[in-house]
Write a protein that holds these residues in place. Structure first.
Motif, short mmCIF file in Angstrom:
data_model
loop_
_atom_site.label_atom_id
_atom_site.label_comp_id
_atom_site.label_asym_id
_atom_site.label_seq_id
_atom_site.Cartn_x
_atom_site.Cartn_y
_atom_site.Cartn_z
N TYR A 109 34.91 -19.19 7.18
CA TYR A 109 35.69 -20.43 7.28
C TYR A 109 35.54 -20.99 8.70
O TYR A 109 35.09 -20.30 9.62
N GLU A 142 38.75 -32.89 15.93
CA GLU A 142 38.07 -33.54 14.81
C GLU A 142 37.03 -34.57 15.25
O GLU A 142 36.21 -34.99 14.44
N LYS A 200 28.94 -30.24 11.95
CA LYS A 200 28.32 -30.20 10.62
C LYS A 200 26.81 -30.38 10.71
O LYS A 200 26.04 -29.71 10.01
N GLU A 239 29.51 -25.28 2.65
CA GLU A 239 30.29 -26.09 1.72
C GLU A 239 31.12 -27.18 2.42
O GLU A 239 31.24 -28.29 1.91
N TRP A 240 31.78 -26.83 3.50
CA TRP A 240 32.72 -27.71 4.18
C TRP A 240 33.79 -28.20 3.20
O TRP A 240 34.07 -29.40 3.09
N THR A 241 34.39 -27.24 2.50
CA THR A 241 35.42 -27.53 1.51
C THR A 241 36.76 -27.00 1.99
O THR A 241 36.86 -25.84 2.41
N GLN A 242 37.82 -27.82 1.93
CA GLN A 242 39.14 -27.33 2.30
C GLN A 242 39.70 -26.44 1.20
O GLN A 242 39.61 -26.79 0.01
N CYS A 254 45.87 -25.92 1.27
CA CYS A 254 45.80 -25.94 2.73
C CYS A 254 46.64 -27.10 3.25
O CYS A 254 46.54 -28.22 2.73
N PRO A 306 42.83 -28.75 9.75
CA PRO A 306 41.41 -29.03 9.45
C PRO A 306 40.59 -27.74 9.30
O PRO A 306 39.71 -27.42 10.11
N TYR A 342 38.08 -25.40 6.92
CA TYR A 342 37.05 -25.59 5.91
C TYR A 342 36.41 -24.25 5.55
O TYR A 342 36.14 -23.43 6.42
N ARG A 343 36.19 -24.07 4.24
CA ARG A 343 35.41 -22.92 3.80
C ARG A 343 33.93 -23.29 3.89
O ARG A 343 33.51 -24.33 3.37
N LEU A 344 33.16 -22.44 4.57
CA LEU A 344 31.73 -22.67 4.70
C LEU A 344 30.95 -21.94 3.62
O LEU A 344 29.98 -22.48 3.08
#
Length: 612
Positions: free
Chosen positions: A454, A460, A467, A475-478, A482, A487, A489-491
């Motif tokens: 993560y 920000e 990125k 992935e850059w998915t929250q 959360c 801010p 993010y799961r990678l």
């Protein structure tokens, strides 16, 4: 020391890792607006950083190889003869519930007095306990340190202090944590005025590199600056509990700080020319103090300001005072790791003409106070300990994980349209620059959160650069549920325990907790934009984050520890980072600790007091 084994193949769900980028320290990308000497200084900082990396392919940074126990540096500095000013041990603990210090300052700050100065230091830099196994005894402190070696020294620059023998003149003192008292180094004449309000004071930190270099060799400069960051946060949090705000006086130059604490009046001059290779023998100048920074502490929520020209005049005049005491010798013999001192010279900060300012106060995000134990600030800061092993058992709740990370954010509860990045929260508001450090997290044991890699974006404004610099497969998915203001993010999903252990110098502690992390700083662009003097400041920022992680872990009933040994470029390879735009500067782990029952704990100080 044998070379470490090859990097384990990644088990996360993306393609094979790209090859490591070639290490270079070219000055071709340095800005043309910087003077030539600053360009050379940036090159020296980057060269030092590359030289002191631990590597999976070429081994560890240069160090002593074995510990010379006969010359282990004394962790306690004293100046004799010098007048002493005893500090009474507090008998009433700091009462605020721990999470409230991130929410607001107390409505009534304590007035400046000998008692409040004692409380400030007792809850930030004093001894917290003695430990013994029956065969050896050692002390612990409220502020943590790499290897418990404590290179950081504290000096107090005070206006006349009510109800003390020094109630009519400003003075500079050195704090002695072993016995919790001040050594008076110099006293100004009655007509000399310290240009700050009578209810404020200045704290100056300095480092003795030798204490860390004795064990860690060339990499010691990094660890000294981690420790400065921990000390800054420890003082800022203690001050906040007293109702005081804190801010770096970062417009002062290195030479002005030297004058303010009497370095040039106390220590032998450094050799000219400077050695170009490590030296061994009795080298007393190796024990000199290197001034790091000054903080001003003042009542919170007031219109406080600093007149820098007046402060510079004060420093100039006060430095001519008579300085009391000579420093005790810390070791009989020394090793001078020349690259440390070359680099320390290159990263000295020059004076600048910036005006003093105080950032607005923002609350840190709070999910629920019920996530914390019923601990007061006292319980957390004085009973915090560094974990030695993790139990591989404790599972953290997802809400607790989110809460810890919320308190690591610089801007807290940002409003609509605002983004994380400005340092508005305790303790980050002490810093004069915007956040430059982010967290790459290896999540192992968090209930309701998938294992994997993560990333917490603490500024920000860096999101697009991060990125672009990192692996395109991420992935850059929250994660689910959360908090909107976090801010995170799961990678990539997957069990990364072996990977976390591998990049942290094959240490089980990085894989056996709930999560571990690497602190990734925007690196070369910061040096190019501002100057080589930002190099240590990036490490200070990581130390401040580390101090918050320590306190958060204890406040929820578990433990944490910093990890200074990690394979720098292996971390970059995991993230897909190349070049010098971003660098990993510090590692940390949080989880359920394994306690060694053979070690007994004794009170920090004898006699009456809250620890007795």
């Amino acid at each position: 020391m044998p070379s470490p084994p090859p990097l384990l193949r990644l088990r996360l769900r993306f393609h094979s890792p790209r090859p490591l980028a070639m290490i270079h320290s070219s000055t071709s990308h340095l800005p043309h607006h910087l003077p030539q000497n600053q360009t050379e200084n940036i090159t020296q900082a980057i060269t030092y950083h590359d030289r002191t990396k631990h590597s999976l392919t070429s081994g560890y940074a240069r160090g002593p190889g074995r510990l010379d126990w006969a010359n282990q540096p004394n962790p306690f500095l004293r100046f004799t003869p010098s007048p002493s000013l005893p500090l009474l041990h507090p008998t009433t603990p700091l009462s605020p519930h721990y999470p409230t210090i991130f929410d607001s300052f107390p409505s009534s700050p304590l007035p400046l007095s000998l008692s409040s100065v004692s409380s400030l230091l007792y809850y930030s830099l004093s001894l917290s306990a003695w430990k013994t196994t029956g065969f050896s005894t050692w002390s612990l402190r409220v502020n943590p340190s790499s290897g418990n070696l404590h290179p950081t020294e504290c000096h107090i620059v005070s206006p006349p202090l009510p109800n003390s023998p020094y109630n009519s003149s400003p003075f500079v003192s050195h704090y002695c944590p072993k016995d919790h008292f001040l050594e008076i180094r110099a006293v100004g004449h009655q007509n000399l005025k310290l240009p700050i309000t009578s209810d404020s004071l200045i704290v100056v930190f300095s480092s003795i590199f030798w204490r860390e270099a004795w064990k860690y060799g060339e990499r010691a400069l990094r660890y000294c600056n981690h420790d400065v960051g921990h000390a800054i946060a420890a003082v800022a949090i203690s001050a906040a509990a007293l109702g005081w705000d804190a801010r770096l006086l970062d417009s002062l130059s290195h030479s002005e700080l030297e004058a303010l604490i009497g370095v040039t009046k106390t220590y032998p001059p450094l050799p000219e020319p400077w050695p170009t290779k490590p030296l061994r023998g009795y080298l007393p100048w190796v024990e000199s103090q290197h001034p790091d920074c000054a903080l001003v502490l003042f009542p919170a929520n007031t219109n406080f300001t600093i007149n820098y020209p007046a402060l510079r005049e004060f420093v100039k005049e006060f430095s001519d005072s008579e300085w009391a005491g000579k420093p005790n010798s810390l070791s009989k013999d020394h090793v001078c790791w020349d690259v440390i001192y070359h680099t320390a010279g290159a990263i000295k900060k020059p004076a600048d003409d910036k005006c003093f300012s105080v950032n607005p106060f923002y609350k840190s995000g709070l999910i629920s106070e019920n996530l914390y134990k019923d601990f007061r600030v006292y319980d957390v800061v004085r009973k915090r300990r560094s974990a030695v092993d993790m139990d591989r058992v404790h599972i953290m709740e997802k809400e607790t994980f989110y809460q810890i990370l919320l308190h690591c954010l610089p801007s807290g509860e940002v409003g609509p349209g605002e983004k994380q990045g400005r340092n508005f929260t305790v303790p980050f508001r002490v810093l004069e620059w915007d956040a430059e450090v982010h967290l790459a997290l290896f999540v192992h044991r968090v209930r309701g959160l998938e294992k994997g890699l993560y990333f917490l974006v603490r500024n920000e404004g860096h999101f697009d650069s991060l990125k672009k610099a990192m692996r395109s497969q991420f992935e850059w998915t929250q994660p689910d549920n959360c908090p909107k203001t976090l801010p995170l993010y799961r990678l990539a999903k997957g069990d990364c325990q072996d990977l976390a252990k591998q990049v942290s110098c094959i240490q089980d502690i990085a894989s056996d907790g709930c999560f571990s992390l690497g602190m990734v700083a925007r690196f070369e662009p910061v040096l190019r934009e501002k100057g080589a003097w930002m190099y240590p400041r990036l490490f200070w920022e990581t130390g401040i984050i580390g101090q918050v992680l320590y306190l958060e872990a204890h406040a929820v009933g578990i433990s944490a520890t910093g990890i200074g040994c990690y394979f720098d470029d292996a971390v970059h390879e995991v993230l897909g980072l190349e070049g010098k735009e971003f660098q990993s500067l510090y590692h940390f782990t949080v989880g359920g600790p394994v306690l060694d029952k053979r070690i007994m704990s004794l009170p920090a100080y004898p006699g009456p007091g809250i620890d007795a």
